[in-house]
Design a protein around this motif. Structure first.
Motif, PDB file in Angstrom:
ATOM      1  N   ASP A  48     -10.526 -13.173   3.232  1.00 23.92           N
ATOM      2  CA  ASP A  48     -10.855 -12.345   2.072  1.00 23.92           C
ATOM      3  C   ASP A  48      -9.752 -11.346   1.760  1.00 23.92           C
ATOM      4  OD1 ASP A  48     -13.132 -13.701   1.792  1.00 23.92           O
ATOM      5  OD2 ASP A  48     -14.472 -12.178   2.581  1.00 23.92           O
ATOM      6  N   THR A 251     -16.792   0.001  -0.211  1.00 23.51           N
ATOM      7  CA  THR A 251     -17.841  -0.945   0.150  1.00 23.51           C
ATOM      8  C   THR A 251     -19.227  -0.330   0.081  1.00 23.51           C
ATOM      9  OG1 THR A 251     -17.362  -0.452   2.439  1.00 23.51           O
ATOM     10  CG2 THR A 251     -16.468  -2.477   1.579  1.00 23.51           C
ATOM     11  N   GLU A 257     -17.643  -6.113  -7.523  1.00 18.20           N
ATOM     12  CA  GLU A 257     -16.987  -7.131  -6.706  1.00 18.20           C
ATOM     13  C   GLU A 257     -15.519  -6.802  -6.467  1.00 18.20           C
ATOM     14  OE1 GLU A 257     -17.764 -10.007  -5.116  1.00 18.20           O
ATOM     15  OE2 GLU A 257     -19.851  -9.395  -5.317  1.00 18.20           O
ATOM     16  N   GLU A 258     -14.835  -6.329  -7.520  1.00 19.01           N
ATOM     17  CA  GLU A 258     -13.390  -6.063  -7.373  1.00 19.01           C
ATOM     18  C   GLU A 258     -13.121  -5.011  -6.304  1.00 19.01           C
ATOM     19  OE1 GLU A 258     -12.894  -6.379 -11.957  1.00 19.01           O
ATOM     20  OE2 GLU A 258     -14.590  -6.827 -10.665  1.00 19.01           O
ATOM     21  N   HIS A 260     -15.052  -4.385  -3.728  1.00 17.61           N
ATOM     22  CA  HIS A 260     -15.282  -4.989  -2.417  1.00 17.61           C
ATOM     23  C   HIS A 260     -14.065  -5.803  -1.995  1.00 17.61           C
ATOM     24  CE1 HIS A 260     -19.896  -4.864  -3.282  1.00 17.61           C
ATOM     25  NE2 HIS A 260     -19.358  -3.669  -3.148  1.00 17.61           N
ATOM     26  N   ALA A 261     -13.493  -6.568  -2.968  1.00 20.61           N
ATOM     27  CA  ALA A 261     -12.319  -7.372  -2.649  1.00 20.61           C
ATOM     28  C   ALA A 261     -11.165  -6.467  -2.212  1.00 20.61           C
ATOM     29  CB  ALA A 261     -11.908  -8.203  -3.863  1.00 20.61           C
TER      30      ALA A 261
ATOM     31  N   PHE B 126     -21.380  -7.408   4.625  1.00 19.67           N
ATOM     32  CA  PHE B 126     -21.136  -8.517   3.697  1.00 19.67           C
ATOM     33  C   PHE B 126     -21.387  -9.891   4.310  1.00 19.67           C
ATOM     34  CE2 PHE B 126     -18.255  -5.367   1.566  1.00 19.67           C
ATOM     35  CZ  PHE B 126     -19.075  -5.212   0.464  1.00 19.67           C
TER      36      PHE B 126
END
Lengths: 292, 309
Positions: A48, A251, A257-258, A260-261, B126
């Motif tokens: 990831d 987080t 999402e971005e 988290h990435a 996650f």
């Protein structure tokens, strides 16, 4: 006299062997779980994390959600500053304290007391360090600051360096000390030039491993360095960006999402730094350890 | 003249080192004084009832420590119950395995201990929590019917005390395995060979000889793992759910002392901040006690090692 068998009834060999095999199987699976967890966690971070790593990601500063060209450059620089500051504070004090324990205070009541304090400090939950530094530095200074983060990390590093220094110096044979003193060296010179020099690799290993440990510490930075989207220019006066807090912010406090990435990318960078220090230290100084 | 200068130089160096070592004592006192002073308002307001009250209400300024303490104890116990047999078995494997294999795996375990806890937390949030919710908890609770046992809980959401305990177990597993490995390696080879010689299996040797010989070091390792699990913040914070109520079951969301501090401290002031400091002093007392016990056991093995040589 009682017969042996009546005291210790003989168990059939088959069941003893079966039990032995089952337990061997269990201990294999325990190792597989421990190592498998590591592979899984590091694998997730690697896969990831690599997805978002680009030169821009590493060089640009972090920005609020939605603004293009965001990165983690400021957090990387901030982590280097905060950890470097912590090392500047903790290494000289820790080594000197270790010298005291090994050379002057061994066997004395004071030395034992201080060693006990260092042991307890090593096991202290790191979030309590954050509370302490918050009360002693952040409240009087009136603001979160990078330097408060450095002090908090230094409080964690100090007892670790102190105890490893002591252990490493105690490994140096007493005959070296005696030879140095017999040549007419002062005690100070004998300790610094002879004892510390021959324990140099051990000391470096201890310092580098403690450094790699604190560079991922998050809990003590929560109330000291905090986080900021700016470059760490006000290290002494204001909140300073750093990687662990960036991961936490992105987080837990963000639904996107971005973000988290980007958090995974930051996790990749901090793991890479830590594992790099860890592995190179172990490889570079390994043969010395075996010699002892 | 020259000699005098030498002596004063040595004394100055000695004093310098003593001052540096004194920092350890000062820090220790600093922790106690700071926590005591900052939490005094809460103790004055609530008295010892603070420990037994399960209220946490910032609106009416009533605070109690019980949910956090119970959450801390539950997650720690889950972590120990899961990690202890695994660490013991892994350490046994490492002492018996061929040197090259045990070295590789030993290094891997050391690396595992170097991964920062925030990454465990993130992975838990996650990766592990969704797996718990979709596969593990439905299997344990619905398929095996464990939900009917009191305190296990029939409702699950992936987060909660059980998941937090599992993450903690993964975190303390390498520490405990490494310490136990060192303790087991201390057993004199002669004793082990004697056991094999009278026909013991490997498990019987491990259980009756190695374990008996190193039991104190083993307990020291357990308490070190316990101390880490008790004070861990980030790994727990991400998955525990951070609910300030008394947990009813293991699959409930809850909170621990450390995660309560991490969550509320920045926004708190006045009495709430003082109450958080009081939580801090409870955590300090718990980990202080555990440190003392673990050092008692570990130093006992150290002197035993001296005799063995």
């Amino acid at each position: 006299m009682k017969r042996f068998e009546s005291v210790y009834p003989l168990r059939p060999l088959f069941f003893r062997k079966l039990k032995n095999h089952l337990i061997t199987l269990f201990s294999w699976s325990a190792v597989v779980i421990a190592v498998g967890a590591m592979v899984w966690i590091l694998g997730t971070v690697l896969i990831d994390g690599l997805k978002v790593i680009t030169p821009g990601f590493l060089l640009n500063p972090s920005k609020p959600y939605g603004i293009p060209d965001a990165g983690i450059g400021n957090a990387i620089l901030g982590t280097l500053l905060i950890t470097g500051g912590a090392a500047l504070l903790a290494v000289p004090c820790g080594v000197a304290a270790g010298i005291y324990l090994a050379e002057f205070g061994s066997g004395t009541r004071l030395g034992n007391g201080l060693r006990f304090c260092a042991n307890v400090l090593m096991g202290m939950p790191s979030i309590l360090v954050g509370l302490l530094v918050y009360s002693l530095m952040v409240v009087p200074m009136g603001s979160f600051s990078g330097v408060a983060g450095s002090v908090a990390l230094a409080v964690i590093m100090f007892p670790v360096i102190m105890r490893t220094t002591e252990d490493m110096l105690l490994m140096v044979p007493a005959s070296l000390r005696e030879a140095a003193l017999a040549l007419g060296m002062t005690r100070t010179r004998a300790i610094l030039r002879i004892v510390c020099t021959s324990a140099r690799n051990g000391l470096l290993t201890g310092i580098l491993l403690s450094l790699s440990r604190v560079s991922g510490e998050t809990a003590p930075l929560l109330f000291t360095a905090m986080f900021a989207d700016s470059w760490p220019k006000d290290y002494f006066t204001g909140p300073t960006a750093n990687i662990p807090m960036l991961i936490t912010e992105y987080t837990t406090n963000s639904p996107f999402e971005e973000m988290h990435a980007a958090g995974w990318g930051a996790a990749f960078v901090v793991s890479a730094i830590i594992l790099f220090i860890n592995i190179t230290t172990r490889i570079c100084f390994r043969e010395r350890h075996h010699g002892k | 003249m020259n000699k005098l200068r030498t002596i004063s130089q040595d004394n100055a160096f000695r004093l310098l080192c003593l001052l540096a070592a004194g920092i350890a004592g000062v820090l220790m006192l600093g922790f106690m004084v700071q926590l005591a002073v900052d939490s005094s308002a809460a103790w004055r307001e609530f008295g010892l009832g603070f420990i037994f009250s399960s209220e946490w209400d910032p609106w009416s300024n009533r605070y109690g420590a019980l949910p956090s303490i119970v959450g801390t104890l539950i997650t720690t116990v889950i972590a120990l119950v899961v990690a202890l047999p695994l660490a013991f078995a892994a350490a046994l494997f490492l002492t018996d395995a061929p040197p090259w294999l045990s070295q590789i795996i030993g290094n891997a375990i050391d690396l595992l201990a170097a991964i920062p806890s925030v990454i465990y937390g993130m992975w838990g949030l996650f990766v592990l929590a969704p797996i718990m919710q979709d596969y593990v908890q439905p299997f344990l609770i619905d398929d095996l019917g464990l939900g009917r046992i009191p305190f296990v809980g029939e409702y699950y959401m992936g987060f909660g005390l059980f998941t937090a305990g599992l993450i903690l177990a993964l975190m303390i597993l390498p520490y405990m395995a490494a310490i136990m490995r060192d303790v087991f390696a201390m057993t004199p080879q002669v004793l082990r060979e004697a056991a094999y010689g009278i026909g013991c299996t490997r498990w019987e040797t491990a259980k009756d000889i190695v374990l008996k010989y190193g039991i104190r070091g083993l307990l020291g390792g357990v308490f070190i793992g316990l101390g880490r699990a008790l004070g861990e913040t980030m790994a727990v914070l991400f998955v525990v759910g951070n609910i300030m109520d008394m947990p009813q079951t293991l699959s409930d969301g809850g909170t621990t002392i450390a995660s309560t501090l991490a969550n509320n401290f920045s926004e708190a002031d006045g009495l709430q901040r003082s109450a958080l400091m009081a939580l801090g002093i409870i955590l300090f007392a718990m980990s202080f006690l555990i440190q003392i016990i673990s050092h008692y056991y570990l130093s006992a093995t150290k002197s035993k090692r001296g005799e063995a040589k």
